[in-house]
Design a protein around this motif. Structure first.
Motif, PDB file in Angstrom:
ATOM      1  N   GLU A 157     -47.659  20.860 -48.955  1.00 35.81           N
ATOM      2  CA  GLU A 157     -48.153  20.808 -47.571  1.00 35.81           C
ATOM      3  C   GLU A 157     -47.121  20.189 -46.654  1.00 35.81           C
ATOM      4  O   GLU A 157     -47.297  20.150 -45.442  1.00 35.81           O
ATOM      5  CB  GLU A 157     -49.439  19.975 -47.517  1.00 35.81           C
ATOM      6  CG  GLU A 157     -50.640  20.716 -48.037  1.00 35.81           C
ATOM      7  CD  GLU A 157     -51.876  19.844 -48.041  1.00 35.81           C
ATOM      8  OE1 GLU A 157     -52.084  19.103 -47.067  1.00 35.81           O
ATOM      9  OE2 GLU A 157     -52.619  19.903 -49.030  1.00 35.81           O
TER      10      GLU A 157
ATOM     11  N   GLY B 288     -44.744  28.613 -43.906  1.00 36.65           N
ATOM     12  CA  GLY B 288     -46.112  28.929 -44.309  1.00 36.65           C
ATOM     13  C   GLY B 288     -46.904  29.642 -43.231  1.00 36.65           C
ATOM     14  O   GLY B 288     -46.429  29.866 -42.116  1.00 36.65           O
TER      15      GLY B 288
ATOM     16  N   ASP C 278     -51.287  30.186 -42.012  1.00 33.26           N
ATOM     17  CA  ASP C 278     -52.726  29.946 -42.262  1.00 33.26           C
ATOM     18  C   ASP C 278     -53.591  31.086 -41.742  1.00 33.26           C
ATOM     19  O   ASP C 278     -54.805  30.946 -41.639  1.00 33.26           O
ATOM     20  CB  ASP C 278     -53.176  28.647 -41.550  1.00 33.26           C
ATOM     21  CG  ASP C 278     -52.610  27.405 -42.210  1.00 33.26           C
ATOM     22  OD1 ASP C 278     -52.037  27.530 -43.312  1.00 33.26           O
ATOM     23  OD2 ASP C 278     -52.735  26.321 -41.631  1.00 33.26           O
TER      24      ASP C 278
ATOM     25  N   PRO D 246     -49.506  33.929 -46.993  1.00 33.52           N
ATOM     26  CA  PRO D 246     -50.224  32.654 -47.132  1.00 33.52           C
ATOM     27  C   PRO D 246     -50.283  32.158 -48.583  1.00 33.52           C
ATOM     28  O   PRO D 246     -50.415  30.959 -48.824  1.00 33.52           O
ATOM     29  CB  PRO D 246     -51.634  32.980 -46.612  1.00 33.52           C
ATOM     30  CG  PRO D 246     -51.415  34.114 -45.669  1.00 33.52           C
ATOM     31  CD  PRO D 246     -50.323  34.935 -46.293  1.00 33.52           C
TER      32      PRO D 246
ATOM     33  N   ARG E 194     -49.357  26.613 -46.890  1.00 27.89           N
ATOM     34  CA  ARG E 194     -49.934  26.231 -45.592  1.00 27.89           C
ATOM     35  C   ARG E 194     -48.866  26.022 -44.522  1.00 27.89           C
ATOM     36  O   ARG E 194     -47.726  25.679 -44.817  1.00 27.89           O
ATOM     37  CB  ARG E 194     -50.759  24.940 -45.737  1.00 27.89           C
ATOM     38  CG  ARG E 194     -51.943  25.014 -46.733  1.00 27.89           C
ATOM     39  CD  ARG E 194     -53.107  25.861 -46.201  1.00 27.89           C
ATOM     40  NE  ARG E 194     -52.735  27.233 -45.853  1.00 27.89           N
ATOM     41  CZ  ARG E 194     -52.528  28.209 -46.737  1.00 27.89           C
ATOM     42  NH1 ARG E 194     -52.669  27.961 -48.025  1.00 27.89           N
ATOM     43  NH2 ARG E 194     -52.197  29.418 -46.366  1.00 27.89           N
ATOM     44  N   GLU E 195     -49.320  26.194 -43.275  1.00 32.45           N
ATOM     45  CA  GLU E 195     -48.425  26.006 -42.131  1.00 32.45           C
ATOM     46  C   GLU E 195     -47.993  24.560 -41.990  1.00 32.45           C
ATOM     47  O   GLU E 195     -48.810  23.654 -42.075  1.00 32.45           O
ATOM     48  CB  GLU E 195     -49.175  26.375 -40.838  1.00 32.45           C
ATOM     49  CG  GLU E 195     -49.117  27.822 -40.504  1.00 32.45           C
ATOM     50  CD  GLU E 195     -50.024  28.200 -39.342  1.00 32.45           C
ATOM     51  OE1 GLU E 195     -50.266  29.395 -39.195  1.00 32.45           O
ATOM     52  OE2 GLU E 195     -50.497  27.302 -38.613  1.00 32.45           O
ATOM     53  N   ARG E 196     -46.709  24.371 -41.774  1.00 31.44           N
ATOM     54  CA  ARG E 196     -46.213  23.026 -41.421  1.00 31.44           C
ATOM     55  C   ARG E 196     -45.012  23.180 -40.508  1.00 31.44           C
ATOM     56  O   ARG E 196     -44.205  24.101 -40.695  1.00 31.44           O
ATOM     57  CB  ARG E 196     -45.902  22.195 -42.671  1.00 31.44           C
ATOM     58  CG  ARG E 196     -44.804  22.755 -43.544  1.00 31.44           C
ATOM     59  CD  ARG E 196     -45.220  22.625 -45.020  1.00 31.44           C
ATOM     60  NE  ARG E 196     -45.674  23.889 -45.550  1.00 31.44           N
ATOM     61  CZ  ARG E 196     -45.031  24.568 -46.526  1.00 31.44           C
ATOM     62  NH1 ARG E 196     -43.938  24.084 -47.072  1.00 31.44           N
ATOM     63  NH2 ARG E 196     -45.494  25.725 -46.960  1.00 31.44           N
TER      64      ARG E 196
END
Ligand code: 5AD
Ligand code: SF4
Length: 454
Positions: free
Chosen positions: A147, A171, A173, A182, A187-189
Protein backbone atom coordinates in the motif's frame (compact mmCIF):
# COMPACT_ATOMS: atom_id res chain seq x y z
CA UNK A 1 7.96 -20.99 -3.21
CA UNK A 2 9.42 -18.52 -0.77
CA UNK A 3 9.68 -14.77 -0.60
CA UNK A 4 13.01 -13.09 -0.06
CA UNK A 5 13.50 -10.31 2.46
CA UNK A 6 13.50 -6.75 1.11
CA UNK A 7 16.76 -5.06 0.19
CA UNK A 8 17.09 -1.34 0.82
CA UNK A 9 17.64 0.70 -2.32
CA UNK A 10 20.96 2.02 -1.11
CA UNK A 11 22.35 -1.28 0.15
CA UNK A 12 25.78 -2.28 -1.11
CA UNK A 13 25.80 -5.98 -1.95
CA UNK A 14 29.06 -7.89 -2.33
CA UNK A 15 30.18 -7.70 -5.98
CA UNK A 16 29.79 -11.42 -6.57
CA UNK A 17 27.53 -11.12 -9.59
CA UNK A 18 29.58 -12.43 -12.45
CA UNK A 19 26.91 -11.93 -15.08
CA UNK A 20 25.81 -8.65 -16.55
CA UNK A 21 22.14 -7.72 -16.34
CA UNK A 22 19.97 -6.90 -19.34
CA UNK A 23 16.44 -5.58 -18.81
CA UNK A 24 13.89 -6.03 -21.57
CA UNK A 25 10.55 -4.24 -21.47
CA UNK A 26 7.10 -5.02 -22.85
CA UNK A 27 3.93 -2.99 -22.47
CA UNK A 28 3.11 0.49 -21.28
CA UNK A 29 5.10 3.58 -20.30
CA UNK A 30 4.76 2.66 -16.65
CA UNK A 31 6.69 -0.53 -17.41
CA UNK A 32 9.38 1.45 -19.25
CA UNK A 33 9.65 3.65 -16.20
CA UNK A 34 9.79 0.68 -13.81
CA UNK A 35 12.62 -0.84 -15.88
CA UNK A 36 14.54 2.41 -15.38
CA UNK A 37 13.97 2.10 -11.61
CA UNK A 38 15.11 -1.52 -11.62
CA UNK A 39 18.34 -0.54 -13.42
CA UNK A 40 19.18 2.06 -10.77
CA UNK A 41 18.33 -0.34 -7.96
CA UNK A 42 20.59 -3.08 -9.34
CA UNK A 43 23.37 -0.64 -10.17
CA UNK A 44 23.35 0.57 -6.54
CA UNK A 45 23.64 -3.03 -5.40
CA UNK A 46 26.78 -3.65 -7.46
CA UNK A 47 25.36 -5.29 -10.58
CA UNK A 48 26.74 -4.41 -13.99
CA UNK A 49 24.13 -3.51 -16.61
CA UNK A 50 24.35 -4.10 -20.33
CA UNK A 51 22.29 -2.89 -23.26
CA UNK A 52 23.37 -5.94 -25.27
CA UNK A 53 21.18 -8.93 -24.55
CA UNK A 54 23.72 -11.40 -25.96
CA UNK A 55 26.33 -10.65 -23.32
CA UNK A 56 23.85 -10.78 -20.42
CA UNK A 57 24.21 -13.53 -17.82
CA UNK A 58 21.05 -12.30 -16.18
CA UNK A 59 18.01 -11.50 -18.28
CA UNK A 60 15.12 -9.63 -16.69
CA UNK A 61 11.91 -9.43 -18.69
CA UNK A 62 9.48 -6.75 -17.59
CA UNK A 63 6.10 -8.07 -18.71
CA UNK A 64 2.64 -6.74 -19.52
CA UNK A 65 -0.67 -8.45 -18.76
CA UNK A 66 -3.08 -5.82 -20.06
CA UNK A 67 -3.84 -7.27 -23.50
CA UNK A 68 -3.44 -10.53 -25.37
CA UNK A 69 -0.83 -9.26 -27.87
CA UNK A 70 1.86 -8.66 -25.23
CA UNK A 71 0.96 -11.97 -23.60
CA UNK A 72 1.46 -13.89 -26.86
CA UNK A 73 4.81 -12.23 -27.58
CA UNK A 74 6.15 -12.92 -24.08
CA UNK A 75 5.07 -16.58 -24.17
CA UNK A 76 6.83 -17.04 -27.51
CA UNK A 77 9.95 -15.46 -26.03
CA UNK A 78 9.81 -17.77 -23.01
CA UNK A 79 9.52 -20.75 -25.34
CA UNK A 80 12.80 -19.68 -27.02
CA UNK A 81 14.52 -19.10 -23.67
CA UNK A 82 13.47 -22.52 -22.43
CA UNK A 83 15.05 -24.11 -25.51
CA UNK A 84 18.19 -22.02 -24.91
CA UNK A 85 18.37 -23.16 -21.29
CA UNK A 86 18.06 -26.81 -22.33
CA UNK A 87 21.14 -26.26 -24.49
CA UNK A 88 22.94 -25.24 -21.28
CA UNK A 89 23.11 -21.45 -21.56
CA UNK A 90 23.21 -21.13 -17.75
CA UNK A 91 21.55 -17.75 -18.07
CA UNK A 92 19.43 -16.51 -15.17
CA UNK A 93 15.96 -15.47 -16.30
CA UNK A 94 13.72 -13.34 -14.10
CA UNK A 95 10.21 -12.22 -14.94
CA UNK A 96 9.08 -8.82 -13.66
CA UNK A 97 5.93 -6.74 -14.03
CA UNK A 98 2.23 -7.27 -14.38
CA UNK A 99 2.20 -10.71 -15.97
CA UNK A 100 4.50 -12.02 -13.25
CA UNK A 101 2.11 -10.71 -10.64
CA UNK A 102 -0.94 -12.14 -12.37
CA UNK A 103 0.34 -15.50 -13.62
CA UNK A 104 3.10 -16.28 -11.14
CA UNK A 105 2.44 -20.04 -10.75
CA UNK A 106 1.62 -20.58 -14.41
CA UNK A 107 4.90 -18.94 -15.49
CA UNK A 108 7.00 -21.07 -13.14
CA UNK A 109 5.15 -24.26 -14.00
CA UNK A 110 5.07 -23.83 -17.80
CA UNK A 111 8.55 -22.46 -18.36
CA UNK A 112 11.54 -24.17 -16.75
CA UNK A 113 13.65 -21.28 -18.08
CA UNK A 114 12.12 -18.91 -15.53
CA UNK A 115 14.21 -18.74 -12.34
CA UNK A 116 11.98 -16.32 -10.50
CA UNK A 117 8.99 -13.99 -10.78
CA UNK A 118 8.87 -10.55 -9.21
CA UNK A 119 5.81 -8.27 -9.16
CA UNK A 120 5.74 -4.45 -9.57
CA UNK A 121 5.83 -3.73 -5.83
CA UNK A 122 8.69 -6.13 -5.04
CA UNK A 123 11.64 -4.82 -7.04
CA UNK A 124 13.69 -4.26 -3.88
CA UNK A 125 13.75 -8.08 -3.58
CA UNK A 126 15.54 -8.45 -6.93
CA UNK A 127 19.17 -8.63 -5.71
CA UNK A 128 18.24 -11.48 -3.36
CA UNK A 129 16.25 -13.31 -6.03
CA UNK A 130 19.10 -13.02 -8.53
CA UNK A 131 21.71 -14.20 -6.04
CA UNK A 132 19.65 -17.21 -5.12
CA UNK A 133 19.13 -18.13 -8.78
CA UNK A 134 22.87 -17.80 -9.43
CA UNK A 135 23.74 -20.12 -6.59
CA UNK A 136 21.20 -22.70 -7.75
CA UNK A 137 18.72 -21.99 -4.97
CA UNK A 138 14.99 -22.64 -5.00
CA UNK A 139 12.99 -20.80 -7.70
CA UNK A 140 11.57 -17.69 -6.09
CA UNK A 141 8.50 -15.51 -6.20
CA UNK A 142 8.23 -12.02 -4.75
CA UNK A 143 4.69 -10.90 -5.41
CA UNK A 144 3.51 -9.04 -2.33
CA UNK A 145 1.51 -5.95 -3.25
CA UNK A 146 2.18 -2.90 -1.10
CA UNK A 147 0.00 0.00 0.00
CA UNK A 148 3.03 2.24 0.37
CA UNK A 149 5.78 1.38 -2.12
CA UNK A 150 6.43 4.31 -4.49
CA UNK A 151 10.22 3.81 -4.97
CA UNK A 152 10.48 7.46 -3.95
CA UNK A 153 14.20 7.18 -3.13
CA UNK A 154 15.19 5.67 -6.49
CA UNK A 155 16.04 7.92 -9.43
CA UNK A 156 15.37 6.11 -12.73
CA UNK A 157 18.30 5.32 -15.06
CA UNK A 158 17.02 7.18 -18.09
CA UNK A 159 17.83 6.60 -21.69
CA UNK A 160 19.02 9.95 -23.00
CA UNK A 161 16.35 11.67 -24.97
CA UNK A 162 13.88 14.46 -25.26
CA UNK A 163 11.13 13.19 -22.97
CA UNK A 164 11.47 11.94 -19.41
CA UNK A 165 8.69 9.91 -17.76
CA UNK A 166 7.83 10.44 -14.12
CA UNK A 167 5.46 8.11 -12.30
CA UNK A 168 3.45 10.30 -9.95
CA UNK A 169 1.33 7.51 -8.55
CA UNK A 170 1.11 3.74 -8.66
CA UNK A 171 -1.80 1.30 -8.71
CA UNK A 172 -5.48 1.78 -9.48
CA UNK A 173 -8.67 1.56 -7.41
CA UNK A 174 -11.16 1.91 -10.28
CA UNK A 175 -11.72 -1.79 -11.02
CA UNK A 176 -12.97 -1.49 -14.57
CA UNK A 177 -14.23 -5.03 -15.10
CA UNK A 178 -12.02 -5.80 -18.14
CA UNK A 179 -8.80 -4.57 -16.58
CA UNK A 180 -6.12 -6.50 -14.75
CA UNK A 181 -4.20 -3.48 -13.43
CA UNK A 182 -5.88 -3.22 -9.99
CA UNK A 183 -4.76 -6.82 -9.36
CA UNK A 184 -1.25 -6.55 -10.76
CA UNK A 185 -0.35 -3.08 -9.51
CA UNK A 186 -2.43 -2.94 -6.35
CA UNK A 187 -3.96 0.02 -4.56
CA UNK A 188 -3.56 3.65 -5.54
CA UNK A 189 -0.80 5.59 -3.83
CA UNK A 190 0.60 8.99 -4.71
CA UNK A 191 4.14 10.27 -4.49
CA UNK A 192 5.24 13.34 -2.58
CA UNK A 193 4.90 16.36 -4.93
CA UNK A 194 8.28 17.73 -3.88
CA UNK A 195 9.97 14.54 -5.15
CA UNK A 196 8.18 14.97 -8.50
CA UNK A 197 9.18 18.65 -8.76
CA UNK A 198 12.80 17.76 -7.91
CA UNK A 199 12.81 15.01 -10.54
CA UNK A 200 11.47 17.49 -13.12
CA UNK A 201 14.24 19.95 -12.18
CA UNK A 202 16.84 17.19 -12.65
CA UNK A 203 15.38 16.52 -16.11
CA UNK A 204 15.68 20.21 -17.01
CA UNK A 205 19.29 20.26 -15.75
CA UNK A 206 20.08 17.19 -17.87
CA UNK A 207 18.70 18.90 -21.00
CA UNK A 208 15.34 17.15 -21.35
CA UNK A 209 12.66 19.25 -23.07
CA UNK A 210 9.55 17.42 -22.01
CA UNK A 211 8.23 15.56 -18.99
CA UNK A 212 5.27 13.16 -19.04
CA UNK A 213 3.58 12.52 -15.71
CA UNK A 214 2.39 8.94 -15.49
CA UNK A 215 -0.31 7.21 -13.54
CA UNK A 216 -3.05 4.65 -14.22
CA UNK A 217 -5.61 7.18 -13.11
CA UNK A 218 -3.94 10.56 -12.60
CA UNK A 219 -7.01 12.51 -11.50
CA UNK A 220 -7.02 10.44 -8.33
CA UNK A 221 -3.58 11.85 -7.49
CA UNK A 222 -3.59 13.30 -3.98
CA UNK A 223 -0.83 13.85 -1.48
CA UNK A 224 -1.91 15.74 1.66
CA UNK A 225 -3.40 18.98 0.25
CA UNK A 226 -1.96 18.62 -3.25
CA UNK A 227 -4.37 17.35 -5.90
CA UNK A 228 -3.47 16.65 -9.52
CA UNK A 229 -4.20 20.19 -10.76
CA UNK A 230 -2.00 21.66 -8.01
CA UNK A 231 0.75 19.19 -8.89
CA UNK A 232 0.54 20.13 -12.60
CA UNK A 233 0.84 23.78 -11.68
CA UNK A 234 3.95 23.12 -9.59
CA UNK A 235 5.53 21.04 -12.37
CA UNK A 236 4.65 23.73 -14.96
CA UNK A 237 6.45 26.32 -12.85
CA UNK A 238 9.72 24.35 -12.90
CA UNK A 239 10.08 25.70 -16.43
CA UNK A 240 10.51 22.64 -18.69
CA UNK A 241 9.27 23.54 -22.22
CA UNK A 242 6.58 20.84 -22.35
CA UNK A 243 4.55 18.93 -19.78
CA UNK A 244 2.22 16.06 -20.67
CA UNK A 245 0.32 13.53 -18.58
CA UNK A 246 -1.44 10.24 -19.04
CA UNK A 247 -4.13 9.09 -18.28
CA UNK A 248 -7.02 10.74 -16.50
CA UNK A 249 -10.33 8.92 -15.96
CA UNK A 250 -13.43 10.59 -17.48
CA UNK A 251 -15.19 10.20 -14.13
CA UNK A 252 -14.51 12.90 -11.50
CA UNK A 253 -12.46 14.88 -14.01
CA UNK A 254 -11.17 17.94 -12.15
CA UNK A 255 -12.45 21.10 -13.87
CA UNK A 256 -9.83 23.12 -12.06
CA UNK A 257 -7.22 21.10 -13.98
CA UNK A 258 -8.57 22.46 -17.29
CA UNK A 259 -8.08 26.03 -16.09
CA UNK A 260 -4.53 25.22 -15.01
CA UNK A 261 -3.78 23.72 -18.46
CA UNK A 262 -5.33 26.73 -20.23
CA UNK A 263 -3.29 29.16 -18.11
CA UNK A 264 0.18 27.64 -18.63
CA UNK A 265 1.82 27.73 -22.06
CA UNK A 266 4.05 24.77 -21.29
CA UNK A 267 1.19 22.43 -20.31
CA UNK A 268 0.42 20.71 -23.62
CA UNK A 269 -3.05 21.22 -25.02
CA UNK A 270 -3.71 17.53 -25.44
CA UNK A 271 -5.68 15.21 -23.19
CA UNK A 272 -5.90 11.44 -23.40
CA UNK A 273 -9.40 10.55 -22.28
CA UNK A 274 -10.14 6.82 -22.49
CA UNK A 275 -13.70 6.26 -23.72
CA UNK A 276 -13.69 2.41 -23.95
CA UNK A 277 -17.30 2.29 -25.22
CA UNK A 278 -20.00 4.69 -26.38
CA UNK A 279 -22.90 2.58 -25.15
CA UNK A 280 -24.41 3.00 -21.69
CA UNK A 281 -25.17 -0.66 -21.06
CA UNK A 282 -21.61 -1.69 -22.02
CA UNK A 283 -20.13 1.17 -19.97
CA UNK A 284 -22.11 -0.04 -16.98
CA UNK A 285 -20.92 -3.61 -17.49
CA UNK A 286 -17.37 -2.25 -17.73
CA UNK A 287 -17.90 -0.37 -14.43
CA UNK A 288 -16.71 2.84 -16.06
CA UNK A 289 -19.07 4.97 -13.92
CA UNK A 290 -20.03 7.49 -16.64
CA UNK A 291 -22.62 7.57 -19.40
CA UNK A 292 -22.13 8.53 -23.05
CA UNK A 293 -23.90 11.85 -22.40
CA UNK A 294 -21.59 12.60 -19.49
CA UNK A 295 -18.56 11.78 -21.64
CA UNK A 296 -19.82 14.04 -24.44
CA UNK A 297 -20.52 16.86 -21.98
CA UNK A 298 -17.01 16.48 -20.55
CA UNK A 299 -15.43 16.58 -24.02
CA UNK A 300 -17.41 19.75 -24.80
CA UNK A 301 -16.42 21.37 -21.52
CA UNK A 302 -12.76 20.55 -22.18
CA UNK A 303 -12.99 22.12 -25.66
CA UNK A 304 -14.67 25.25 -24.31
CA UNK A 305 -12.07 25.74 -21.59
CA UNK A 306 -9.01 24.93 -23.71
CA UNK A 307 -9.69 26.15 -27.26
CA UNK A 308 -8.03 24.00 -29.92
CA UNK A 309 -7.29 21.17 -27.47
CA UNK A 310 -6.66 17.72 -28.95
CA UNK A 311 -8.40 14.73 -27.40
CA UNK A 312 -7.17 11.18 -27.81
CA UNK A 313 -8.74 7.99 -26.53
CA UNK A 314 -8.74 4.21 -26.00
CA UNK A 315 -11.57 2.00 -27.22
CA UNK A 316 -12.35 -1.67 -26.68
CA UNK A 317 -14.36 -3.53 -29.33
CA UNK A 318 -16.17 -6.78 -28.61
CA UNK A 319 -16.60 -6.54 -24.84
CA UNK A 320 -18.77 -9.54 -23.71
CA UNK A 321 -22.31 -9.21 -24.99
CA UNK A 322 -21.60 -6.12 -27.15
CA UNK A 323 -24.22 -6.13 -29.92
CA UNK A 324 -23.88 -4.53 -33.35
CA UNK A 325 -26.17 -1.69 -32.24
CA UNK A 326 -24.08 -1.10 -29.09
CA UNK A 327 -20.91 -1.03 -31.17
CA UNK A 328 -22.59 1.52 -33.48
CA UNK A 329 -23.11 3.73 -30.42
CA UNK A 330 -19.34 3.75 -29.99
CA UNK A 331 -18.84 4.64 -33.65
CA UNK A 332 -21.37 7.43 -33.28
CA UNK A 333 -19.63 8.87 -30.22
CA UNK A 334 -16.24 8.64 -31.92
CA UNK A 335 -17.64 10.70 -34.80
CA UNK A 336 -19.24 13.25 -32.48
CA UNK A 337 -16.18 13.80 -30.32
CA UNK A 338 -13.79 13.66 -33.31
CA UNK A 339 -10.71 12.53 -31.40
CA UNK A 340 -7.32 13.58 -32.69
CA UNK A 341 -6.19 9.97 -32.28
CA UNK A 342 -7.58 6.70 -30.93
CA UNK A 343 -6.08 3.39 -29.83
CA UNK A 344 -8.55 0.66 -30.67
CA UNK A 345 -8.32 -2.79 -29.09
CA UNK A 346 -10.11 -6.11 -29.36
CA UNK A 347 -11.42 -7.19 -25.98
CA UNK A 348 -9.25 -9.91 -24.52
CA UNK A 349 -10.25 -11.77 -21.41
CA UNK A 350 -7.74 -11.30 -18.58
CA UNK A 351 -7.40 -13.87 -15.84
CA UNK A 352 -8.75 -12.75 -12.46
CA UNK A 353 -10.77 -9.76 -13.73
CA UNK A 354 -14.44 -9.25 -12.88
CA UNK A 355 -15.43 -9.57 -16.56
CA UNK A 356 -13.60 -12.91 -16.81
CA UNK A 357 -15.55 -14.16 -13.77
CA UNK A 358 -18.98 -12.83 -14.76
CA UNK A 359 -19.19 -12.77 -18.55
CA UNK A 360 -18.42 -15.24 -21.31
CA UNK A 361 -16.04 -13.83 -23.95
CA UNK A 362 -18.80 -14.35 -26.50
CA UNK A 363 -18.18 -11.90 -29.34
CA UNK A 364 -16.57 -13.97 -32.13
CA UNK A 365 -12.97 -13.12 -32.98
CA UNK A 366 -13.94 -12.24 -36.58
CA UNK A 367 -16.57 -9.78 -35.36
CA UNK A 368 -14.09 -8.14 -32.96
CA UNK A 369 -11.58 -7.76 -35.81
CA UNK A 370 -14.20 -6.34 -38.14
CA UNK A 371 -15.28 -3.79 -35.54
CA UNK A 372 -11.70 -2.70 -34.89
CA UNK A 373 -10.90 -2.43 -38.61
CA UNK A 374 -14.01 -0.36 -39.25
CA UNK A 375 -13.30 1.97 -36.35
CA UNK A 376 -9.68 2.42 -37.39
CA UNK A 377 -10.87 3.40 -40.89
CA UNK A 378 -13.36 5.92 -39.51
CA UNK A 379 -10.78 7.34 -37.13
CA UNK A 380 -8.28 7.80 -39.99
CA UNK A 381 -10.84 9.92 -41.84
CA UNK A 382 -11.47 12.00 -38.72
CA UNK A 383 -7.74 12.46 -38.18
CA UNK A 384 -7.16 13.44 -41.78
CA UNK A 385 -9.84 16.11 -41.40
CA UNK A 386 -8.36 17.23 -38.08
CA UNK A 387 -4.89 17.52 -39.61
CA UNK A 388 -6.18 19.48 -42.63
CA UNK A 389 -6.99 22.34 -40.25
CA UNK A 390 -3.27 22.89 -39.93
CA UNK A 391 -2.60 23.29 -43.70
CA UNK A 392 -0.76 26.56 -44.29
CA UNK A 393 -0.40 27.18 -40.53
CA UNK A 394 2.88 27.44 -38.70
CA UNK A 395 3.25 25.09 -35.76
CA UNK A 396 5.82 24.96 -32.99
CA UNK A 397 7.33 21.48 -32.87
CA UNK A 398 9.77 19.56 -30.65
CA UNK A 399 12.28 17.48 -32.61
CA UNK A 400 12.45 13.88 -31.38
CA UNK A 401 14.59 12.13 -33.99
CA UNK A 402 14.60 11.23 -37.66
CA UNK A 403 11.63 10.00 -39.62
CA UNK A 404 11.40 6.21 -39.87
CA UNK A 405 10.19 6.38 -43.47
CA UNK A 406 12.73 8.94 -44.60
CA UNK A 407 15.86 9.34 -42.44
CA UNK A 408 16.71 12.61 -44.23
CA UNK A 409 13.73 14.21 -42.51
CA UNK A 410 13.29 15.19 -38.87
CA UNK A 411 10.43 13.72 -36.89
CA UNK A 412 8.95 16.24 -34.48
CA UNK A 413 5.75 16.65 -32.48
CA UNK A 414 3.31 19.51 -32.15
CA UNK A 415 1.94 20.56 -28.78
CA UNK A 416 -1.16 18.50 -29.78
CA UNK A 417 0.99 15.40 -30.08
CA UNK A 418 0.72 15.20 -33.88
CA UNK A 419 3.84 14.07 -35.76
CA UNK A 420 5.38 16.64 -38.11
CA UNK A 421 8.23 15.91 -40.53
CA UNK A 422 10.52 18.40 -42.24
CA UNK A 423 14.10 18.88 -43.48
CA UNK A 424 16.68 21.29 -42.11
CA UNK A 425 20.39 20.52 -41.69
CA UNK A 426 20.77 23.17 -38.98
CA UNK A 427 18.36 21.45 -36.58
CA UNK A 428 19.21 18.99 -33.80
CA UNK A 429 17.25 16.51 -31.68
CA UNK A 430 15.65 18.36 -28.76
CA UNK A 431 15.27 21.65 -30.68
CA UNK A 432 11.98 23.52 -30.58
CA UNK A 433 11.31 25.20 -33.91
CA UNK A 434 8.52 26.39 -36.19
CA UNK A 435 7.25 24.45 -39.17
CA UNK A 436 4.80 25.64 -41.83
CA UNK A 437 2.47 22.79 -42.76
CA UNK A 438 2.35 22.22 -46.53
CA UNK A 439 0.81 18.76 -46.74
CA UNK A 440 -1.04 16.40 -44.39
CA UNK A 441 -1.79 12.69 -44.14
CA UNK A 442 -4.04 11.05 -41.49
CA UNK A 443 -1.04 10.61 -39.20
CA UNK A 444 1.53 13.21 -40.23
CA UNK A 445 2.03 16.88 -41.02
CA UNK A 446 4.66 17.53 -43.68
CA UNK A 447 6.20 20.96 -43.82
CA UNK A 448 9.09 23.35 -43.95
CA UNK A 449 10.96 25.07 -41.18
CA UNK A 450 10.35 28.81 -40.95
CA UNK A 451 11.85 31.56 -38.81
CA UNK A 452 9.37 33.59 -36.82
CA UNK A 453 10.46 37.09 -35.89
CA UNK A 454 10.53 37.82 -32.16
N1 5AD B 1 -8.94 -6.12 -23.43
C1 5AD B 1 -8.75 -5.18 -24.37
N2 5AD B 1 -8.23 -3.97 -24.10
C2 5AD B 1 -7.91 -3.70 -22.82
N3 5AD B 1 -7.40 -2.59 -22.25
C3 5AD B 1 -7.25 -2.83 -20.93
N4 5AD B 1 -7.67 -4.07 -20.63
C4 5AD B 1 -8.09 -4.64 -21.79
C5 5AD B 1 -8.64 -5.89 -22.13
N5 5AD B 1 -8.85 -6.83 -21.22
C6 5AD B 1 -7.13 -1.35 -22.98
C7 5AD B 1 -8.03 -0.22 -22.48
C8 5AD B 1 -7.06 0.65 -21.72
C9 5AD B 1 -5.78 0.43 -22.49
C10 5AD B 1 -4.54 0.80 -21.76
O1 5AD B 1 -5.79 -0.96 -22.76
O2 5AD B 1 -8.56 0.47 -23.59
O3 5AD B 1 -7.44 2.02 -21.68
FE1 SF4 C 1 -7.60 -0.35 -15.59
FE2 SF4 C 1 -9.82 1.17 -15.30
FE3 SF4 C 1 -7.73 1.47 -13.60
FE4 SF4 C 1 -7.49 2.28 -16.17
S1 SF4 C 1 -8.92 3.12 -14.62
S2 SF4 C 1 -5.97 1.06 -14.98
S3 SF4 C 1 -8.71 0.74 -17.26
S4 SF4 C 1 -9.03 -0.36 -13.82
Amino acid sequence: MTTTSPVAAGAQAAPKHAGKVHVQTYGCQMNEYDSELVKTLLDKCGFELTADEREAGILLINTCAVRETAHTRIYARLGDLTAEKKRGSGRVVGMLGCMSQNLQDELLEKFPAVDFVCGPDSYRDLPGLIDRARTGGERGAAVELSEYETYEDIAPTRVEGVNGWIAIMRGCDKFCTFCVVPYTRGRERSRDPQGIVDETQRLVDAGYKQVTLLGQNVNSYRHDDTDFAALMERVAEVGIPRVRFTSPHPRDFPMHLLEVIARHDNLCKQIHLPLQSGNDRVLRKMNRKYTRDEFLALAERIRETIPGVALSTDIICGFPGETDAEYEDTVDLVRRVAFESAYTFKYSERKGTIAAKLHADDVPEAVKSERVTNLVRIQREIQHRWNRRFLGKTMRVLVEGTSKKDPTMWRARTDHNVIAVFRDPAIRVGDLCDVRVDEVTPNTLIGERVEIDG
